[in-house]
Design a protein around this motif. Structure first.
Motif, PDB file in Angstrom:
ATOM      1  N   LEU A   1      57.285  16.920  13.890  1.00  0.00           N
ATOM      2  CA  LEU A   1      58.559  16.627  13.514  1.00  0.00           C
ATOM      3  C   LEU A   1      59.459  17.933  12.880  1.00  0.00           C
ATOM      4  CD1 LEU A   1      59.946  14.024  13.719  1.00  0.00           C
ATOM      5  CD2 LEU A   1      59.074  13.322  11.367  1.00  0.00           C
TER       6      LEU A   1
ATOM      7  N   ALA B   1      58.037   8.619  12.299  1.00  0.00           N
ATOM      8  CA  ALA B   1      58.117   9.768  13.086  1.00  0.00           C
ATOM      9  C   ALA B   1      58.415   9.587  14.816  1.00  0.00           C
ATOM     10  CB  ALA B   1      56.748  10.481  13.044  1.00  0.00           C
TER      11      ALA B   1
ATOM     12  N   ARG C   1      62.250   8.861  14.813  1.00  0.00           N
ATOM     13  CA  ARG C   1      62.722  10.067  14.688  1.00  0.00           C
ATOM     14  C   ARG C   1      63.062  11.003  15.756  1.00  0.00           C
ATOM     15  NH1 ARG C   1      66.995  12.711  13.296  1.00  0.00           N
ATOM     16  NH2 ARG C   1      66.746  15.103  12.494  1.00  0.00           N
ATOM     17  N   ILE C   2      61.856  11.206  16.566  1.00  0.00           N
ATOM     18  CA  ILE C   2      61.732  11.634  17.820  1.00  0.00           C
ATOM     19  C   ILE C   2      62.635  11.139  18.837  1.00  0.00           C
ATOM     20  CG2 ILE C   2      60.061  12.204  19.672  1.00  0.00           C
ATOM     21  CD1 ILE C   2      59.652  14.009  17.364  1.00  0.00           C
TER      22      ILE C   2
END
Ligand code: ZN
Length: 282
Positions: free
Chosen positions: A48, A81, A84-85
Motif C-alpha cells: 500500500l 487494503a 484502497r488499491i
C-alpha cells in the motif's frame, strides 16, 4: 542513404521508484534515465505505501504508476487494503494493476492466500479496465492457467485488447507463446544479461518481438556489467542492448519496437507519440 537516426526512446516498464533504496533520489535517477534515452517509466507499487507513493511520483512527465500488493506481501491484502488499491487504480496516472501474481519460491505467504490476492487484483483490473502486471516465480503453471482463463473471459466481455504483462519473464518459449496467444505481453529484465541465463536467451531470440517489453525491476536485478549493484531505470538500455544482440538487430530497432509495445500495453498510444514524449500539462 539511410534515414536519419531518430534518438532511441526507451520505456522502463517496471521500476520500483518508491522503494526506500531509491525513493529519496527520484529527481537524480530520472535525470540519469533521460540522459540515457529512458524517457518513459512505470513506477510499480508492491504494497500500500509504495503504491500510494508511486501515484505521487507519477505527477512527473513521462512517469506513470501501477498499484498492487506483491504475492510475497499477500497476507496484507485484506479487504480494506484491496479496496484502497481499487480506489488508487482509478487514478488516471495509474496505467496498470500490480504487481500481483504468485511466488512459490518464497513461502512467506501460503499459496492459497497468494491465489486469493491474485484473483482480487484481476477483479480490480477488470473493474477499471486496465492491464495487470504479473509476478511469476516458480509458479508458471498456476499463473498461466489463471491468466489464460481470465484473459479469455475478459475478451468475451469485449474488454481492452492487452490483458497484462508477465514481468521479469522466466518461463520457456511454450509459456511465452501461450501467453502471447492470449494477448499478454512478456517483459525481459536484467537477468537476460546474465551469462547463466541461456534458456531465457533462447526465448528472447525466438519470441515474437511484437509482444515484448523491457524493464529494470530496479532497485533489484541490476543487469551485467552492473550485476550486484543497485539498479535504476537508466540500466534498461543494457537489457535492450542484450535483446538486440540476441536478435541480431540494431538497438534502436529494439527500442522502437519495445517502446511501441509498452505504449500499447498501458493504453498510452494516443496520449504519446513515440520519440516525442510530451510534457503533460498540469
Ligand atoms: Zn517488481
Amino acid at each position: 542513404m539511410a534515414e536519419a537516426a531518430a534518438p532511441a526512446v526507451y520505456f522502463d516498464t517496471h521500476a520500483h521508484l518508491a522503494d526506500p533504496a531509491l525513493s529519496g533520489e527520484a529527481d537524480a535517477l530520472l535525470r540519469r534515465a533521460r540522459d540515457a534515452g529512458v524517457e518513459l517509466v512505470v513506477a510499480v507499487g508492491y504494497d500500500l505505501p509504495t503504491s500510494e507513493a508511486s501515484v505521487e511520483l507519477a505527477r512527473r512527465a513521462g512517469i506513470w504508476a501501477a498499484v498492487g500488493i506483491h504475492p510475497n506481501s499477500a497476507s496484507a491484502a485484506d479487504p480494506a487494503a484491496l479496496a484502497r488499491i481499487g480506489d488508487l487504480a482509478r487514478d488516471p496516472r495509474v496505467v496498470a494493476v500490480g504487481e500481483t501474481g504468485l511466488d512459490y519460491y518464497r513461502d512467506r505467504v501460503s499459496p492459497t492466500a497468494q491465489r486469493r490476492a491474485f484473483e482480487s487484483h484481476l477483479a480490480i483490473a477488470d473493474a477499471v479496465d486496465k492491464p495487470v502486471v504479473v509476478h511469476d516465480r516458480e509458479a508458471h503453471e498456476d499463473v498461466l492457467r489463471t491468466l489464460l482463463a481470465w484473459a479469455l473471459e475478459r475478451s468475451r466481455r469485449g474488454k481492452r485488447s492487452v490483458p497484462g504483462v508477465l514481468h521479469c519473464f522466466s518461463g520457456d518459449l511454450g509459456m511465452a507463446e501461450a501467453a502471447i496467444e492470449a494477448g499478454l505481453l512478456i517483459s525481459f529484465a536484467g537477468n537476460l544479461t546474465y551469462r547463466s541465463a541461456s534458456k531465457l536467451a533462447d526465448v528472447a531470440r525466438r519470441v515474437d518481438l511484437g509482444a515484448v517489453v523491457v524493464e529494470t525491476d530496479c532497485p533489484y536485478l541490476a543487469p551485467a556489467p552492473r550485476r550486484g549493484g543497485r539498479n535504476e531505470p537508466c540500466n534498461v538500455v543494457l537489457v535492450a542492448e542484450r535483446l538486440a544482440e540476441l536478435r541480431g538487430l540494431p538497438v534502436i530497432e529494439v527500442a522502437r519496437q519495445t517502446t511501441a509495445n509498452a505504449l500499447r500495453l498501458f493504453g498510452l498510444e494516443t496520449s504519446m507519440a513515440v520519440g516525442q514524449p510530451a510534457d503533460r500539462a498540469s
